[in-house]
Design an enzyme around this catalytic site. Structure first.
Site, PDB file in Angstrom:
ATOM      1  CG  HIS A  28    -128.560  -5.502 -23.082  1.00  0.00           C
ATOM      2  ND1 HIS A  28    -129.775  -5.093 -22.590  1.00  0.00           N
ATOM      3  CD2 HIS A  28    -127.632  -4.631 -22.592  1.00  0.00           C
ATOM      4  CE1 HIS A  28    -129.598  -4.018 -21.825  1.00  0.00           C
ATOM      5  NE2 HIS A  28    -128.318  -3.718 -21.811  1.00  0.00           N
ATOM      6  CG  HIS A 263    -123.335  -4.763 -23.713  1.00  0.00           C
ATOM      7  ND1 HIS A 263    -123.328  -5.907 -22.955  1.00  0.00           N
ATOM      8  CD2 HIS A 263    -123.926  -3.803 -22.944  1.00  0.00           C
ATOM      9  CE1 HIS A 263    -123.885  -5.657 -21.782  1.00  0.00           C
ATOM     10  NE2 HIS A 263    -124.249  -4.389 -21.740  1.00  0.00           N
ATOM     11  CB  SER A 385    -122.146 -10.395  17.982  1.00  0.00           C
ATOM     12  OG  SER A 385    -120.844 -10.386  18.525  1.00  0.00           O
ATOM     13  CD  GLU A 412    -120.564  -7.962   6.009  1.00  0.00           C
ATOM     14  OE1 GLU A 412    -120.087  -7.777   7.148  1.00  0.00           O
ATOM     15  OE2 GLU A 412    -119.875  -7.944   4.963  1.00  0.00           O
ATOM     16  CG  HIS A 474    -119.061  -0.947  14.359  1.00  0.00           C
ATOM     17  ND1 HIS A 474    -118.064  -0.428  13.564  1.00  0.00           N
ATOM     18  CD2 HIS A 474    -118.848  -2.298  14.378  1.00  0.00           C
ATOM     19  CE1 HIS A 474    -117.279  -1.410  13.142  1.00  0.00           C
ATOM     20  NE2 HIS A 474    -117.736  -2.552  13.624  1.00  0.00           N
ATOM     21  NE  ARG A 521    -122.635  -4.232  22.796  1.00  0.00           N
ATOM     22  CZ  ARG A 521    -121.793  -3.508  23.509  1.00  0.00           C
ATOM     23  NH1 ARG A 521    -122.028  -2.214  23.703  1.00  0.00           N
ATOM     24  NH2 ARG A 521    -120.719  -4.044  24.048  1.00  0.00           N
TER      25      ARG A 521
END
Length: 663
Positions: A28, A263, A385, A412, A474, A521
């Site tokens: 490139h 490019h 949590s 995240e 979830h 959990r």
């Protein structure tokens, strides 16, 4: 003021990059040609670095976020004397060379981060700047700024389009990372053509909304203007800086300048010749450049070394004046400082009642923080949590850079990249955290963690259908197989507190790979047979009474207790089984063949795997005649205990599966 040798040096960088790409017939050239002036001005006149000591602690960091432009970075490393030879440049993109297609951390001296996925370098730079800010607050004393360096990151329109950049820069502005300086190679071209087809926002205004100080340099060839902008950015206090520098992709090549074709493809032999002629670089053949340019770079490198010399003298005085800080500094930079956990009774033996492994992990993290002072991390708005708050450690913020708990916000993918940047910086043990199902968002940067071999710990909780009422969005199903599929990435799914301690011990002592802790959990019982053998990845939790067991049940996490219950029921029917806990398949695979064969003897083909997730990847352990008790669909919304019954992940199902393998 820039001089003739400055201009010649910039153009030599351009030509060398073009030569390397042309010889490889791959690469490139657009970014190296357009960005060479800003990169040269930064490296030559503003950035503290020492080619003789590339790992100097207080060096400024430079990340090429647009990693496709690697020929630019390799040309800089070559001219400044980082050990990249002309032969290395000739071997650009070839097997085993020091000059691969994209910069690779740990492979090429002077490369601070593996880049290529656009935007990743931007976010990792934020992590490096956060590390600098926290370490400066920890160690600096009046008249002793022993941690005092900048993080520079260079990228183009593609990096600015990627969402990860804006996640990370939003946080950078919130945190007031004044030592972070972004160089924006603004040329309005991407692979498909003019960026107007997909990207018309005012980037500077967006950065201003983040809280950045912004500047515009209209001419990307104007070294003086670029230099003044960099110095103004360095003088800015209380907020990070972004300098938009208007460039032309493929600058200097008459047939390619400003065109999308510059490019990602070689210029062509004739166009390289035209580039040399246009830039005034003598054409004595590919890879031949004038000695006065090399002499100039050698002089610059000598000047850079004196900056480190001054810092070394400062640091020596600091250590004499503050011996207690020298001791702390050594502890922070000792990569073995977590080994003490192995003999810490509190770490291994503080739990006797059923408890969720996420809760256990939170307590272990605080034990670790008490003895390993350089823990630094947090969660994507989920610390309550995921149980990743370190008590009495403070929150890292613009106002309190001493804080050790990071609030990443609901970001995240940027969180994971920032964690990588913190790990790359050195001096800290970073961890990041979210719900396991959101490892889908984390995965691209976790892959970079594994590629770079950085010891970032991922705390991923709510690990199965045990999440319950939140339902299938979830409840992770395929995520464990996804992470296990990555090379050099260790995934621990502990069954109880002892295995959780083993997971944390492994993660905090692993130096060359990331680790994920996948945690429940719901409450899990403490198992009588669990032990530090979990540090081998898989071990015999409860054995049969026979030399050769009738069958083997292999389980992980919350399902290990089901295997133990099934073993008892099977024993009442004179079926004698071995229960193997397999908290970390990746680590089990690292063990000697003799050990693995002892745990899973080849002559026992009656095998059952138990895991409340996808079966994918279990075949190598249970074989063609084995059975699997787990998930074959997405989950559902209901209390977790009901879901285990609904999906048939029960003691009775395990018993039935064992009997089936024996028929």
């Amino acid at each position: 003021m820039s001089s003739a040798i400055d201009t010649k040096s910039v153009n030599s960088i351009r030509v060398l990059a073009a030569d390397a790409i042309q010889k490889a017939n791959s690469g490139h050239p657009g970014l190296p040609l357009g960005s060479a002036p800003m990169a040269y001005e930064l490296w030559a006149n503003h950035m503290n670095h020492n080619p003789k000591d590339p790992k100097w602690e207080n060096r400024d960091r430079f990340i090429l976020s647009g990693g496709h432009g690697s020929a630019l970075l390799y040309s800089l490393l070559h001219f400044f004397g980082y050990g990249i030879t002309i032969e290395d440049m000739k071997n650009f993109r070839q097997l085993g060379s020091k000059t691969p297609g994209h910069p690779e951390y740990g492979h090429t001296v002077g490369v601070e981060a593996t880049t290529g996925p656009l935007g990743a370098g931007m976010a990792m730079a934020v992590g490096m700047a956060m590390a600098e800010k926290h370490l400066a607050a920890t160690f600096n004393k009046e008249n002793f700024p022993v941690v005092d360096h900048y993080t520079y990151v260079l990228g183009g329109d593609g990096c600015m389009m990627e969402g990860i950049s804006y996640e990370a820069f939003s946080l950078a502005g919130t945190l007031g990372l004044e030592k972070l300086i972004v160089l924006y190679d603004s040329n309005n071209i991407s692979i498909e053509g003019d960026t107007n087809i997909a990207f018309r926002e005012n980037v500077r205004q967006r950065f201003e909304s983040f809280g950045f100080h912004t500047q515009l340099v209209e001419d990307g060839n104007d070294l003086d203007a670029i230099g003044k902008a960099i110095e103004a950015a360095k003088a800015e206090k209380g907020r990070p800086s972004m300098i938009e520098i208007k460039t032309k992709i493929g600058a200097g090549c008459p047939a390619k300048e400003g065109k999308a074709s510059a490019h990602g493809e070689p210029l062509g032999v004739e166009n390289v010749a035209a580039l040399r002629a246009n830039l005034g670089i003598a054409d004595n053949g590919p890879f031949v450049l004038d000695q006065d340019v090399y002499d100039h770079f050698a002089k610059l490198a000598e000047e850079k070394a004196t900056v480190e010399d001054a810092w070394n003298a400062l640091f020596a005085d600091y250590c004499k004046t503050y011996p207690e800080m020298k001791e702390l500094w050594d502890n922070y930079h000792n990569t073995d400082n977590a080994k003490c956990l192995y003999d810490l009774d509190e770490f291994w033996n503080s739990f006797d009642k059923p408890e969720a492994t996420r809760n256990v992990s939170g307590k272990l993290l605080n034990i670790i923080n008490n003895v390993v002072p350089n823990m630094f991390g947090g969660a994507a708005d989920l610390a309550p949590s995921t149980k990743t708050n370190m008590k009495d450690a403070g929150d890292f913020s613009k106002e309190n850079p001493l804080g050790k708990n990071i609030h990443f916000g609901i970001r995240e993918i940027a969180m994971a990249a920032i964690g990588n940047g913190i790990a790359l910086h050195g001096g800290l043990r970073p961890f990041v955290s979210t719900f396991f199902v959101f490892s889908d968002y984390v995965k691209p940067m976790a892959r970079l963690s594994a590629l770079m071999g950085v010891p970032l710990t991922y705390v991923l909780t709510h690990d199965s259908i045990g999440v319950g009422e939140d339902g299938p969005t979830h409840e992770p199903i395929e995520q464990l197989a996804m992470l296990r599929a990555m090379p050099n990435f260790y995934v621990y799914r502990p069954a109880d507190a002892t295995e959780c301690a083993a997971a944390w011990y492994f993660a905090t002592n692993k130096k060359d790979a990331p680790t994920a802790l996948v945690l429940s959990r719901q409450n899990l019982p403490q198992l009588d047979g669990s032990s530090q053998e979990a540090l081998k990845g898989g071990y015999i939790l409860e054995d049969s009474t026979k030399d050769t067991p009738d069958a083997i049940i292999i389980a992980t996490g919350s399902e290990v207790s089901l295997a133990v219950e099934a073993k008892k029921e099977l024993a009442a029917e004179n079926i004698d089984v071995r229960v193997v806990s397999m908290p970390c398949m990746d680590l089990f695979e690292d063990q000697p063949d003799e050990y693995k064969d002892a745990i899973l003897p080849k002559n026992v083909t009656a095998r059952v795997g138990v895991e409340a997730l996808s079966e994918f990847g279990w075949g190598k352990y249970i074989g063609i005649n084995g059975e699997f008790v787990g998930m074959k669909s997405f989950g559902a919304s209901a209390p977790g205990n009901q879901l285990f019954e609904h999906f048939g992940i029960t003691k009775d199902a395990v018993v039935a599966a064992v009997k089936k393998t024996l028929n």
